[in-house]
Design a protein around this motif. Structure first.
Motif, PDB file in Angstrom:
ATOM      1  N   VAL A  76      14.709  92.116   8.502  1.00 17.19           N
ATOM      2  CA  VAL A  76      15.710  93.201   8.396  1.00 17.19           C
ATOM      3  C   VAL A  76      16.580  92.916   7.261  1.00 17.19           C
ATOM      4  O   VAL A  76      16.475  91.843   6.498  1.00 17.19           O
ATOM      5  N   GLY A  77      17.533  93.739   6.961  1.00 16.17           N
ATOM      6  CA  GLY A  77      18.392  93.710   5.802  1.00 16.17           C
ATOM      7  C   GLY A  77      19.765  94.400   5.960  1.00 16.17           C
ATOM      8  O   GLY A  77      19.777  95.470   6.824  1.00 16.17           O
ATOM      9  N   LEU A  78      20.452  94.120   5.272  1.00 13.33           N
ATOM     10  CA  LEU A  78      21.879  94.745   5.088  1.00 13.33           C
ATOM     11  C   LEU A  78      21.845  95.369   3.583  1.00 13.33           C
ATOM     12  O   LEU A  78      21.342  94.767   2.447  1.00 13.33           O
ATOM     13  N   SER A  79      22.434  96.448   3.515  1.00 13.17           N
ATOM     14  CA  SER A  79      22.685  97.359   2.141  1.00 13.17           C
ATOM     15  C   SER A  79      23.737  98.114   2.127  1.00 13.17           C
ATOM     16  O   SER A  79      24.236  98.348   3.093  1.00 13.17           O
ATOM     17  N   ALA A  80      24.141  98.551   0.937  1.00 10.43           N
ATOM     18  CA  ALA A  80      25.223  99.527   0.826  1.00 10.43           C
ATOM     19  C   ALA A  80      24.677 100.877   1.323  1.00 10.43           C
ATOM     20  O   ALA A  80      23.609 100.888   1.337  1.00 10.43           O
ATOM     21  N   ALA A  81      25.576 101.621   1.725  1.00  9.80           N
ATOM     22  CA  ALA A  81      25.074 102.784   2.642  1.00  9.80           C
ATOM     23  C   ALA A  81      24.365 103.692   1.617  1.00  9.80           C
ATOM     24  O   ALA A  81      23.594 104.422   2.181  1.00  9.80           O
ATOM     25  N   LEU A  92      27.372 100.226   9.996  1.00 10.20           N
ATOM     26  CA  LEU A  92      28.186  99.368  10.597  1.00 10.20           C
ATOM     27  C   LEU A  92      29.814  99.483  10.394  1.00 10.20           C
ATOM     28  O   LEU A  92      29.976  99.634   9.576  1.00 10.20           O
ATOM     29  N   ASP A  93      30.375  99.122  11.653  1.00 10.72           N
ATOM     30  CA  ASP A  93      31.915  99.264  11.692  1.00 10.72           C
ATOM     31  C   ASP A  93      32.365  97.872  11.167  1.00 10.72           C
ATOM     32  O   ASP A  93      31.605  96.920  11.171  1.00 10.72           O
ATOM     33  N   ASP A  94      33.661  97.931  10.661  1.00 16.90           N
ATOM     34  CA  ASP A  94      34.428  96.697  10.552  1.00 16.90           C
ATOM     35  C   ASP A  94      33.434  96.006   9.424  1.00 16.90           C
ATOM     36  O   ASP A  94      33.392  94.479   9.678  1.00 16.90           O
TER      37      ASP A  94
END
Length: 116
Positions: free
Chosen positions: A39-44, A60-62
């Motif tokens: 899985v990953g995180l990325s800028a919107a 994602l909030d916060d």
């Protein structure tokens, strides 16, 4: 997954992932996620620019803001570029001062504080 500017240095030594999937670009990253390799995180903006039928993006909030930079050619003489840079600087200053902004209807690109 580790790619681009993401590296294991972003994690504290005792919290680094045990398994890492290395990819070279966004397309490989998407394919790795779609294949169930991580899985990953990325800028919107990634979700707006890159779609995949097997990928789901969720806000994602916060989370901290993602820093961006304004880039232009050294020695640029186009007045539109100068105007854009000045507008960006004014916006940045207004945000530092926490001023609410209203659109300028006078025809000037300057940002104006909202009157209370």
């Amino acid at each position: 997954m580790v790619s681009g500017t993401t590296s294991l240095d972003l994690w504290p030594l005792d919290q680094r992932p045990q398994k890492v999937v290395r990819v070279r670009n966004v397309d490989e990253w998407l394919e790795a996620v779609a294949a169930g390799r991580g899985v990953g995180l990325s800028a919107a903006s990634t979700g707006l620019m890159y779609t995949h039928p097997q990928i789901v993006y969720r806000y994602l909030d916060d989370t901290p803001p993602v820093p961006i930079t304004l880039v232009w050619r050294l020695g640029e003489e186009n007045p539109l570029v100068s105007e854009f840079v000045a507008t960006a600087k004014a916006l940045q200053q207004a945000q530092r001062l926490d001023l609410p902004l209203a659109p300028d209807t006078s025809g000037s690109p300057a940002l104006q504080p909202v009157e209370s």
